[in-house]
Design a protein around this motif. Structure first.
Motif, PDB file in Angstrom:
ATOM      1  N   SER A 134      39.865  30.400  34.604  1.00 19.63           N
ATOM      2  CA  SER A 134      39.504  31.594  35.375  1.00 19.63           C
ATOM      3  C   SER A 134      38.946  32.681  34.455  1.00 19.63           C
ATOM      4  CB  SER A 134      40.683  32.112  36.193  1.00 19.63           C
ATOM      5  OG  SER A 134      41.748  32.514  35.369  1.00 19.63           O
ATOM      6  N   GLY A 135      39.535  32.824  33.266  1.00 19.83           N
ATOM      7  CA  GLY A 135      39.012  33.793  32.303  1.00 19.83           C
ATOM      8  C   GLY A 135      37.590  33.473  31.881  1.00 19.83           C
ATOM      9  N   ALA A 136      37.309  32.205  31.672  1.00 18.73           N
ATOM     10  CA  ALA A 136      35.957  31.792  31.274  1.00 18.73           C
ATOM     11  C   ALA A 136      34.945  32.087  32.381  1.00 18.73           C
ATOM     12  CB  ALA A 136      35.945  30.307  30.926  1.00 18.73           C
ATOM     13  N   ILE A 137      35.337  31.867  33.621  1.00 13.87           N
ATOM     14  CA  ILE A 137      34.421  32.172  34.727  1.00 13.87           C
ATOM     15  C   ILE A 137      34.168  33.674  34.797  1.00 13.87           C
ATOM     16  CG2 ILE A 137      34.210  32.220  37.250  1.00 13.87           C
ATOM     17  CD1 ILE A 137      35.549  29.435  37.238  1.00 13.87           C
ATOM     18  N   ARG A 138      35.217  34.468  34.700  1.00 12.44           N
ATOM     19  CA  ARG A 138      35.039  35.927  34.772  1.00 12.44           C
ATOM     20  C   ARG A 138      34.160  36.446  33.638  1.00 12.44           C
ATOM     21  NH1 ARG A 138      40.523  35.570  36.134  1.00 12.44           N
ATOM     22  NH2 ARG A 138      41.141  36.252  34.054  1.00 12.44           N
ATOM     23  N   ARG A 139      34.311  35.887  32.438  1.00  8.60           N
ATOM     24  CA  ARG A 139      33.501  36.338  31.293  1.00  8.60           C
ATOM     25  C   ARG A 139      32.037  35.920  31.404  1.00  8.60           C
ATOM     26  NH1 ARG A 139      38.040  34.543  28.787  1.00  8.60           N
ATOM     27  NH2 ARG A 139      37.072  32.575  28.174  1.00  8.60           N
ATOM     28  N   ASN A 140      31.767  34.788  32.027  1.00  8.45           N
ATOM     29  CA  ASN A 140      30.420  34.225  32.017  1.00  8.45           C
ATOM     30  C   ASN A 140      29.607  34.451  33.286  1.00  8.45           C
ATOM     31  OD1 ASN A 140      29.961  32.533  29.404  1.00  8.45           O
ATOM     32  ND2 ASN A 140      32.108  32.283  29.972  1.00  8.45           N
ATOM     33  N   PHE A 141      30.232  34.919  34.357  1.00 15.32           N
ATOM     34  CA  PHE A 141      29.520  35.119  35.622  1.00 15.32           C
ATOM     35  C   PHE A 141      29.870  36.489  36.184  1.00 15.32           C
ATOM     36  CE2 PHE A 141      29.839  30.577  35.088  1.00 15.32           C
ATOM     37  CZ  PHE A 141      28.571  30.128  35.465  1.00 15.32           C
ATOM     38  N   ARG A 142      28.932  37.412  36.063  1.00 14.71           N
ATOM     39  CA  ARG A 142      29.168  38.789  36.534  1.00 14.71           C
ATOM     40  C   ARG A 142      29.579  38.819  37.999  1.00 14.71           C
ATOM     41  NH1 ARG A 142      27.143  42.921  33.112  1.00 14.71           N
ATOM     42  NH2 ARG A 142      27.265  44.320  34.897  1.00 14.71           N
ATOM     43  N   ARG A 143      28.964  37.980  38.806  1.00 16.05           N
ATOM     44  CA  ARG A 143      29.269  38.002  40.237  1.00 16.05           C
ATOM     45  C   ARG A 143      30.638  37.406  40.564  1.00 16.05           C
ATOM     46  NH1 ARG A 143      26.529  33.303  39.612  1.00 16.05           N
ATOM     47  NH2 ARG A 143      26.971  31.605  41.070  1.00 16.05           N
ATOM     48  N   ARG A 144      31.310  36.869  39.554  1.00 17.34           N
ATOM     49  CA  ARG A 144      32.640  36.278  39.756  1.00 17.34           C
ATOM     50  C   ARG A 144      33.701  37.013  38.918  1.00 17.34           C
ATOM     51  NH1 ARG A 144      30.732  34.585  43.836  1.00 17.34           N
ATOM     52  NH2 ARG A 144      30.170  32.436  44.245  1.00 17.34           N
ATOM     53  N   ARG A 145      33.487  38.298  38.675  1.00 12.59           N
ATOM     54  CA  ARG A 145      34.435  39.073  37.865  1.00 12.59           C
ATOM     55  C   ARG A 145      35.840  39.116  38.456  1.00 12.59           C
ATOM     56  NH1 ARG A 145      30.580  43.989  36.466  1.00 12.59           N
ATOM     57  NH2 ARG A 145      30.000  43.431  38.558  1.00 12.59           N
ATOM     58  N   ASN A 146      35.962  38.867  39.752  1.00 12.94           N
ATOM     59  CA  ASN A 146      37.273  38.882  40.416  1.00 12.94           C
ATOM     60  C   ASN A 146      37.833  37.484  40.636  1.00 12.94           C
ATOM     61  OD1 ASN A 146      37.307  41.699  40.623  1.00 12.94           O
ATOM     62  ND2 ASN A 146      36.014  41.604  42.442  1.00 12.94           N
ATOM     63  N   PHE A 147      37.223  36.490  40.021  1.00 10.85           N
ATOM     64  CA  PHE A 147      37.666  35.107  40.231  1.00 10.85           C
ATOM     65  C   PHE A 147      39.108  34.925  39.773  1.00 10.85           C
ATOM     66  CE2 PHE A 147      38.458  30.738  39.200  1.00 10.85           C
ATOM     67  CZ  PHE A 147      37.793  30.016  40.175  1.00 10.85           C
ATOM     68  N   LYS A 148      39.918  34.329  40.643  1.00 10.12           N
ATOM     69  CA  LYS A 148      41.304  33.994  40.310  1.00 10.12           C
ATOM     70  C   LYS A 148      41.684  32.728  41.053  1.00 10.12           C
ATOM     71  CE  LYS A 148      42.970  38.636  39.450  1.00 10.12           C
ATOM     72  NZ  LYS A 148      43.892  39.680  39.811  1.00 10.12           N
ATOM     73  N   TRP A 149      42.652  32.029  40.490  1.00  8.86           N
ATOM     74  CA  TRP A 149      43.266  30.894  41.177  1.00  8.86           C
ATOM     75  C   TRP A 149      44.489  31.400  41.931  1.00  8.86           C
ATOM     76  CZ3 TRP A 149      40.206  26.917  41.225  1.00  8.86           C
ATOM     77  CH2 TRP A 149      39.433  26.578  40.115  1.00  8.86           C
ATOM     78  N   GLN A 150      44.895  30.685  42.984  1.00  8.08           N
ATOM     79  CA  GLN A 150      46.168  30.969  43.641  1.00  8.08           C
ATOM     80  C   GLN A 150      47.283  30.856  42.616  1.00  8.08           C
ATOM     81  OE1 GLN A 150      46.841  28.156  46.797  1.00  8.08           O
ATOM     82  NE2 GLN A 150      45.936  29.486  48.338  1.00  8.08           N
ATOM     83  N   VAL A 151      48.388  31.512  42.868  1.00  9.94           N
ATOM     84  CA  VAL A 151      49.518  31.470  41.952  1.00  9.94           C
ATOM     85  C   VAL A 151      50.071  30.048  41.838  1.00  9.94           C
ATOM     86  CG1 VAL A 151      51.876  32.257  41.562  1.00  9.94           C
ATOM     87  CG2 VAL A 151      50.116  33.873  42.319  1.00  9.94           C
ATOM     88  N   GLY A 152      50.216  29.354  42.926  1.00  9.00           N
ATOM     89  CA  GLY A 152      50.843  28.037  42.923  1.00  9.00           C
ATOM     90  C   GLY A 152      49.882  26.906  42.644  1.00  9.00           C
ATOM     91  N   PHE A 153      50.432  25.712  42.725  1.00  4.80           N
ATOM     92  CA  PHE A 153      49.656  24.485  42.528  1.00  4.80           C
ATOM     93  C   PHE A 153      50.450  23.338  43.110  1.00  4.80           C
ATOM     94  CE2 PHE A 153      52.283  25.137  38.773  1.00  4.80           C
ATOM     95  CZ  PHE A 153      52.950  23.916  38.675  1.00  4.80           C
ATOM     96  N   GLY A 154      49.803  22.211  43.239  1.00  4.05           N
ATOM     97  CA  GLY A 154      50.492  20.979  43.609  1.00  4.05           C
ATOM     98  C   GLY A 154      50.352  20.008  42.458  1.00  4.05           C
TER      99      GLY A 154
END
Length: 146
Positions: free
Chosen positions: A82-102
Motif C-alpha cells: 500500500s505504501g508503494a502504491i501511495r508513493r508511486n500513484f498520485r491519484r491513489r494517495r489514499n490507497f489502503k487495504w482493509q484491516v483484516g485478511f483471510g
C-alpha cells in the motif's frame, strides 16, 4: 538435509481487500502491484507462488517460512504494497487495504484447485463463480477468528 533442519510445506491461500472495497486496482495499478507483492513477500520470508484478483481484492497462494507468523507476513506485505502504491500513484494517495485478511492452509489435495481458482479470479468474478461463503465474509469485513 541436516537432521536438525526443519522440513515444512506450509502453503496458504491469502485474501485481502481494499479499504471499503474501493475499486482501486485497475490494470495499471495491478501491473505495478503484483511485482511489489512478490518482492515484499520475499523480503518477509515468504514466496508468492501465484496471485490474482479483481478491482477490490487480491488472492495469493504463498509459502511462508515456519519461523514467521502468517499474520506478520501478511501485515508486512500489505503495508509495504500500500505504501508503494501511495508513493508511486498520485491519484491513489489514499490507497489502503482493509484491516483484516483471510488465510487458509492448503493440503496437497487442495493445492492445485486453489492455484487454479486464484489464477482465474477475473474470469470467476465475471461469470459469478466465486467461493461464495468466503466472498460474503469479505463483503462484511474480516473479524478476528479464534
Amino acid at each position: 538435509m541436516e537432521p536438525d533442519m526443519p522440513f515444512t510445506r506450509f502453503r496458504f491461500h491469502i485474501v485481502f481487500a481494499t479499504k471499503g472495497r474501493a475499486k482501486w486496482i485497475d490494470a495499471e495499478i495491478e501491473e505495478f502491484l503484483y511485482p511489489v507483492l512478490i518482492s515484499s513477500a520475499a523480503r518477509n520470508d515468504g514466496k508468492i507462488i501465484t496471485l490474482g484478483g479483481v478491482e477490490d481484492h487480491v488472492h495469493l497462494i504463498a509459502a511462508i517460512k515456519p519461523k514467521v507468523a502468517p499474520s506478520h507476513f501478511i501485515d508486512r506485505t500489505k503495508s509495504e504494497s500500500s505504501g508503494a502504491i501511495r508513493r508511486n500513484f498520485r491519484r491513489r494517495r489514499n490507497f489502503k487495504w482493509q484491516v483484516g485478511f483471510g488465510a487458509f492452509t492448503l493440503s496437497a489435495l487442495d493445492y492445485q484447485d486453489a492455484v487454479r481458482y486464484v489464477e482465474k479470479q477475473k474470469e470467476h468474478h465475471r461469470r459469478g463463480i466465486t467461493w461464495s461463503v468466503f466472498e460474503e465474509i469479505m463483503e462484511e469485513g474480516f473479524e478476528e477468528a479464534a
